[in-house]
Design a protein around this motif. Structure first.
Motif, PDB file in Angstrom:
ATOM      1  N   PRO A   5       2.950  -7.295  -1.369  1.00 56.65           N
ATOM      2  CA  PRO A   5       1.511  -7.066  -1.148  1.00 56.65           C
ATOM      3  C   PRO A   5       0.642  -7.872  -2.107  1.00 56.65           C
ATOM      4  O   PRO A   5       1.057  -8.214  -3.218  1.00 56.65           O
ATOM      5  CB  PRO A   5       1.365  -5.562  -1.411  1.00 56.65           C
ATOM      6  N   SER A   6      -0.559  -8.158  -1.644  1.00 58.88           N
ATOM      7  CA  SER A   6      -1.533  -8.883  -2.470  1.00 58.88           C
ATOM      8  C   SER A   6      -2.284  -7.904  -3.356  1.00 58.88           C
ATOM      9  O   SER A   6      -2.704  -6.832  -2.907  1.00 58.88           O
ATOM     10  CB  SER A   6      -2.522  -9.633  -1.577  1.00 58.88           C
ATOM     11  N   GLY A   7      -2.449  -8.271  -4.618  1.00 54.99           N
ATOM     12  CA  GLY A   7      -3.258  -7.477  -5.536  1.00 54.99           C
ATOM     13  C   GLY A   7      -4.588  -8.156  -5.761  1.00 54.99           C
ATOM     14  O   GLY A   7      -5.022  -8.992  -4.963  1.00 54.99           O
ATOM     15  N   GLY A   8      -5.248  -7.815  -6.823  1.00 56.13           N
ATOM     16  CA  GLY A   8      -6.508  -8.460  -7.169  1.00 56.13           C
ATOM     17  C   GLY A   8      -7.577  -8.260  -6.112  1.00 56.13           C
ATOM     18  O   GLY A   8      -7.597  -7.249  -5.403  1.00 56.13           O
ATOM     19  N   LEU A  24      -3.525  -1.129 -11.707  1.00 50.66           N
ATOM     20  CA  LEU A  24      -2.448  -1.167 -12.686  1.00 50.66           C
ATOM     21  C   LEU A  24      -1.521  -2.365 -12.506  1.00 50.66           C
ATOM     22  O   LEU A  24      -0.731  -2.672 -13.397  1.00 50.66           O
ATOM     23  CB  LEU A  24      -1.629   0.126 -12.610  1.00 50.66           C
ATOM     24  N   GLY A  25      -1.623  -3.006 -11.330  1.00 56.57           N
ATOM     25  CA  GLY A  25      -0.755  -4.145 -11.074  1.00 56.57           C
ATOM     26  C   GLY A  25       0.690  -3.776 -10.860  1.00 56.57           C
ATOM     27  O   GLY A  25       1.597  -4.580 -11.077  1.00 56.57           O
ATOM     28  N   VAL A  26       0.937  -2.541 -10.403  1.00 56.84           N
ATOM     29  CA  VAL A  26       2.296  -2.044 -10.188  1.00 56.84           C
ATOM     30  C   VAL A  26       2.504  -1.764  -8.703  1.00 56.84           C
ATOM     31  O   VAL A  26       1.716  -1.030  -8.090  1.00 56.84           O
ATOM     32  CB  VAL A  26       2.555  -0.760 -11.002  1.00 56.84           C
ATOM     33  N   HIS A  27       3.551  -2.327  -8.130  1.00 50.87           N
ATOM     34  CA  HIS A  27       3.863  -2.095  -6.719  1.00 50.87           C
ATOM     35  C   HIS A  27       4.859  -0.952  -6.598  1.00 50.87           C
ATOM     36  O   HIS A  27       6.054  -1.109  -6.855  1.00 50.87           O
ATOM     37  CB  HIS A  27       4.441  -3.366  -6.092  1.00 50.87           C
ATOM     38  N   VAL A  28       4.353   0.214  -6.190  1.00 45.17           N
ATOM     39  CA  VAL A  28       5.209   1.395  -6.012  1.00 45.17           C
ATOM     40  C   VAL A  28       5.544   1.481  -4.520  1.00 45.17           C
ATOM     41  O   VAL A  28       4.827   2.109  -3.727  1.00 45.17           O
ATOM     42  CB  VAL A  28       4.508   2.678  -6.494  1.00 45.17           C
ATOM     43  N   GLY A  34      -6.266  -7.987  -2.325  1.00 45.93           N
ATOM     44  CA  GLY A  34      -5.813  -6.639  -2.004  1.00 45.93           C
ATOM     45  C   GLY A  34      -6.962  -5.649  -1.932  1.00 45.93           C
ATOM     46  O   GLY A  34      -7.003  -4.790  -1.045  1.00 45.93           O
ATOM     47  N   PHE A  35      -7.904  -5.781  -2.879  1.00 46.58           N
ATOM     48  CA  PHE A  35      -9.065  -4.887  -2.894  1.00 46.58           C
ATOM     49  C   PHE A  35      -9.855  -5.005  -1.591  1.00 46.58           C
ATOM     50  O   PHE A  35     -10.298  -4.000  -1.020  1.00 46.58           O
ATOM     51  CB  PHE A  35      -9.960  -5.232  -4.081  1.00 46.58           C
ATOM     52  N   THR A  36     -10.016  -6.238  -1.089  1.00 50.41           N
ATOM     53  CA  THR A  36     -10.768  -6.459   0.155  1.00 50.41           C
ATOM     54  C   THR A  36     -10.086  -5.805   1.343  1.00 50.41           C
ATOM     55  O   THR A  36     -10.725  -5.116   2.151  1.00 50.41           O
ATOM     56  CB  THR A  36     -10.917  -7.969   0.412  1.00 50.41           C
ATOM     57  N   PHE A  37      -8.775  -5.991   1.445  1.00 51.01           N
ATOM     58  CA  PHE A  37      -8.043  -5.411   2.572  1.00 51.01           C
ATOM     59  C   PHE A  37      -8.053  -3.879   2.522  1.00 51.01           C
ATOM     60  O   PHE A  37      -8.262  -3.217   3.548  1.00 51.01           O
ATOM     61  CB  PHE A  37      -6.604  -5.933   2.599  1.00 51.01           C
ATOM     62  N   PHE A  38      -7.829  -3.325   1.349  1.00 51.43           N
ATOM     63  CA  PHE A  38      -7.824  -1.863   1.243  1.00 51.43           C
ATOM     64  C   PHE A  38      -9.217  -1.281   1.468  1.00 51.43           C
ATOM     65  O   PHE A  38      -9.353  -0.202   2.053  1.00 51.43           O
ATOM     66  CB  PHE A  38      -7.278  -1.430  -0.115  1.00 51.43           C
ATOM     67  N   THR A  39     -10.246  -1.984   1.009  1.00 50.10           N
ATOM     68  CA  THR A  39     -11.614  -1.519   1.237  1.00 50.10           C
ATOM     69  C   THR A  39     -11.926  -1.492   2.727  1.00 50.10           C
ATOM     70  O   THR A  39     -12.521  -0.531   3.243  1.00 50.10           O
ATOM     71  CB  THR A  39     -12.626  -2.425   0.507  1.00 50.10           C
TER      72      THR A  39
END
Length: 290
Positions: free
Chosen positions: A30-33, A100-104, A36-41
């Motif tokens: 998954p993309s972070g930063g 947190l930059g952690v992929h759970v 990722g914020f844009t997609f989750f929003t």
């Protein structure tokens, strides 16, 4: 059924949002930063707006929380629990990933399954209703899943999966339209069965139950002209399936991908309008609407 805008917005936006969350949850890389914020929003925004819109159709929206208390017997209550659980788990997953930059991964998979559970419970609200033969069929949940997963894949940029699932959704939708037209007759509902007098001979209404309109006529007896409905079906399938597939198979760069998304969403809105507008409730038999 009366096609209330709030219910159309609910089933369209929440289905697409939950579908996008599903693909974000199972993504192995998954993309972070900010990406990722844009997609989750986008996903949380569509899902949240859709779920909020569903309360507008309630007679007493302030009592919406009471829906959680009937989970043992109500698909609406099960939907409320599934939606709340999905949003909570996916929110925690997104927080870990972006902040947190952690992929759970286990949280993502659990959230994805809860998202699909929400779509399933939403579909069962309609599929359980024997009084609306068009909805009371196994193809109703399949249609909800196909549209949610296909639209979610398109929004997530999963081109290969989007092509397959949108094509599948188009086929299921076409089948649902065609088979749904036969379902009322196949159910055997007549004014005789509605009144319980069918075993005594041919039954007909002596006069209408009411001289004016009422709640039942407003909410459960909505008539769509056949020619008008057929045109909207073609528009729905064209926008929802044909145009997006043409774009994805030929030129899926950024601008055209946006057009594909807008076309698909518009087609789903038309499909959802028809889903409610062409649903015939057996109560219409009392008013001579069949």
């Amino acid at each position: 059924m009366h096609p209330a805008p709030s219910i159309i917005a609910f089933t369209t936006l929440s289905g697409l949002g939950l579908g996008l969350l599903f693909w974000l949850g199972i993504d192995p890389d998954p993309s972070g930063g900010w990406v990722g914020f844009t997609f989750f929003t986008l996903a949380f925004g569509m899902t949240g707006i859709g779920l909020a819109a569903s309360t507008f159709h309630l007679g007493h929206p302030e009592r919406a929380l009471k829906a959680f208390s009937q989970w043992q017997s109500s698909w609406l209550s099960r939907e409320a629990w599934a939606a709340a659980s999905a949003m909570l788990v996916m929110g925690l997953y997104a927080f870990c990933l972006i902040v947190l930059g952690v992929h759970v991964a286990v949280l993502g998979w659990l959230g994805a399954l809860l998202c699909m559970a929400t779509v399933g419970t939403t579909s069962m609200i309609y599929a359980q209703l024997k009084t609306i033969p068009r909805w009371h069929h196994w193809s109703t949940p399949v249609l909800f899943f196909a549209l949610s997963l296909g639209g979610g894949a398109l929004l997530a940029g999963k081109i290969s999966m989007a092509i397959f699932l949108i094509a599948l959704a188009g086929g299921v939708q076409a089948y649902w339209f065609w088979q749904g037209d036969l379902r009322f007759g196949d159910a055997g509902a007549t004014i005789g069965t509605a009144t319980g007098l069918g075993d005594r001979g041919s039954v007909r209404a002596f006069e209408p139950p009411h001289t004016g309109t009422n709640y039942l006529l407003k909410e459960f007896v909505y008539v769509v002209g056949r020619k008008h409905g057929d045109k909207l079906r073609l528009i729905s399938l064209g926008l929802m399936t044909v145009l997006p597939l043409m774009i994805l198979l030929t030129n899926p760069h950024h601008l055209m991908a946006i057009i594909a998304v807008l076309s698909h969403v518009t087609g789903v809105v038309v499909s959802r309008w028809l889903f409610f507008a062409q649903a015939e409730h057996v109560v219409g038999l009392y008013y001579g609407k069949r």
